[in-house]
Design an enzyme around this catalytic site. Structure first.
Site, PDB file in Angstrom:
ATOM      1  N   CYS A 359       0.818  -1.229   0.000  1.00  0.00           N
ATOM      2  CA  CYS A 359       0.000   0.000   0.000  1.00  0.00           C
ATOM      3  C   CYS A 359       0.846   1.271   0.000  1.00  0.00           C
ATOM      4  CB  CYS A 359      -0.885   0.051   1.236  1.00  0.00           C
ATOM      5  SG  CYS A 359      -1.821  -1.438   1.573  1.00  0.00           S
TER       6      CYS A 359
HETATM    7  O1  KQY Z   1      -4.144   1.025   0.912  1.00  0.00           O
HETATM    8  C1  KQY Z   1      -4.299   1.135   2.101  1.00  0.00           C
HETATM    9  N1  KQY Z   1      -4.334   0.084   2.841  1.00  0.00           N
HETATM   10  C2  KQY Z   1      -4.456   2.480   2.672  1.00  0.00           C
HETATM   11  C3  KQY Z   1      -5.168   2.542   3.936  1.00  0.00           C
HETATM   12  C4  KQY Z   1      -5.349   3.951   4.390  1.00  0.00           C
HETATM   13  C5  KQY Z   1      -5.495   3.991   5.837  1.00  0.00           C
HETATM   14  C6  KQY Z   1      -5.653   5.358   6.371  1.00  0.00           C
HETATM   15  N2  KQY Z   1      -5.786   5.273   7.780  1.00  0.00           N
END
Ligand code: KQY
Length: 368
Positions: A359
């Site tokens: 991510c």
């Molecule tokens: O791609 C992702 N897992 C992003 C998550 C964003 C989390 C913000 N608290």
């Protein structure tokens, strides 16, 4: 010079999203500093991001985008081989805010700038506002001098798609069909947009991702394409775990499906770690702010080993200090990727922010 393309789609122009396992020019990340998402002013997360960035930089170029406020601190923390560029941002999830790169047969590389609404906008988004993050993809393309396709209306995060580079994409219904993304389109309309922009012929739809994943269950947290026809799948043997029906449904679906080229899929189960729960101390280190998802003591994190990054000649794998499952995850990936080094990084501080190594990274294909 970068040109914004709105009249044609990548498919019409002969472009496709390559598999992550194809050769990269490099990788992009954003420096974490939101005090309402990252504990203790972001300092522990910054150390984890440094570990990820340095691990990737052993295998390919790495660019870290940093706000003006943190520029000097990040520059000091990172080795000289890492390029640091100033870029305003709302948080640090480059997979989701960065461009999705596409390539053509001549090796030309272009970007896709999707609309971004912080994983759900005013319906169930994770923070407000998100306008700086929505500009990141365009800025990366400008820096690289890459033309980019711009979708004014279609909301999508990079973590909600995987491509095998060979005609097939994989997504989850939980995310792509969620009312907070593109309620103006039905499933066929969404699938058609994916086919046009990712240059694929077939979209595989998993019902769910990882339990309690605050992105509405991004696909990149439950499966990962390792080669055309080869996937790893986040799994649990514990039938009483709420994750079990999610993983079982994905396994059953993938076991009976074929990809765009008619291949049966080779599925490698990779057991999720034992529960990762936010401690009192961790919760107390995060600023509580209206409009940002709270991070409460005892909350279960959507921890999964499938959220790794495939670099040139390596796989950068999140570890959780889990005596039962960390080593098993490494062993599975050693089998799946016999020609790549498996580099484990202790990633608790990243999952505490709501995601993991995949991510926070975005690959840029090499092209020619
Ligand atoms: O791609 C992702 N897992 C992003 C998550 C964003 C989390 C913000 N608290």
């Amino acid at each position: 010079m970068s040109r914004k393309i709105t009249e044609t789609t990548p498919k019409q122009d002969g472009f496709r999203m390559p598999g992550e396992f194809e050769t990269h020019k490099g990788c992009w990340m954003v420096w974490p500093e939101r005090t309402d998402n990252w504990r203790l002013g972001g300092k522990p997360a910054q150390q984890a991001f440094v570990a990820v960035a340095e691990a990737i930089a052993n295998f390919e170029e790495l660019t870290m985008c940093v706000s003006q406020r943190q520029f000097q601190a990040a520059r000091e923390e990172l080795s000289d081989r890492i390029r640091v560029v100033e870029m305003s941002n709302d948080d640090s999830w480059m997979r989701d805010v960065g461009p999705t790169f596409v390539v053509n047969d001549e090796g030309e590389v272009r970007g896709i700038d999707w609309r971004f609404n912080a994983w759900g906008g005013l319906v169930d988004g994770l923070y407000f506002p998100w306008d700086k993050d929505d500009l990141v993809a365009k800025k990366v393309c400008e820096i690289e001098g890459k033309d980019y396709y711009s979708l004014e209306e279609f909301i999508l995060e990079g973590g909600s798609i995987h491509s095998d580079g060979d005609g097939t994409a994989i997504v989850t219904e939980a995310c792509l069909l969620h009312e907070s993304r593109n309620p103006q389109l039905d499933k066929a309309g969404i699938e058609n947009t994916l086919k046009e922009y990712l240059g694929v012929e077939k979209v595989l739809w998993l019902p769910h991702g990882i339990y309690l994943d605050e992105t509405n269950e991004h696909v990149d947290n439950i499966v990962h394409y390792c080669a055309p026809g080869v996937l790893v799948l986040g799994w649990t043997d514990d039938e009483s775990d709420p994750q079990y029906p999610y993983s079982k449904a994905a396994f059953d679906y993938l076991s009976t499906e074929t990809d765009a080229k008619g291949r049966k899929l080779e599925i490698h189960k990779i057991h999720i770690p034992n529960e990762v729960l936010i401690t009192k101390e961790e919760s107390e280190g995060v600023d509580s702010v209206d409009g940002t998802l709270p991070r409460e003591e005892g909350d279960r994190q959507a921890a999964s080993y499938a959220n790794f990054y495939i670099a040139n000649d390596a796989v950068i794998l999140p570890l959780f200090d889990d005596e039962e499952y960390d080593n098993k995850a490494i062993e599975t990936l050693e089998k799946v990727f016999p020609d790549r080094e498996i580099v484990g990084i202790y990633a608790r501080e990243i999952i505490l922010g709501g995601g993991n190594i995949h991510c926070i990274t975005q690959q840029q294909p090499l092209g020619k």
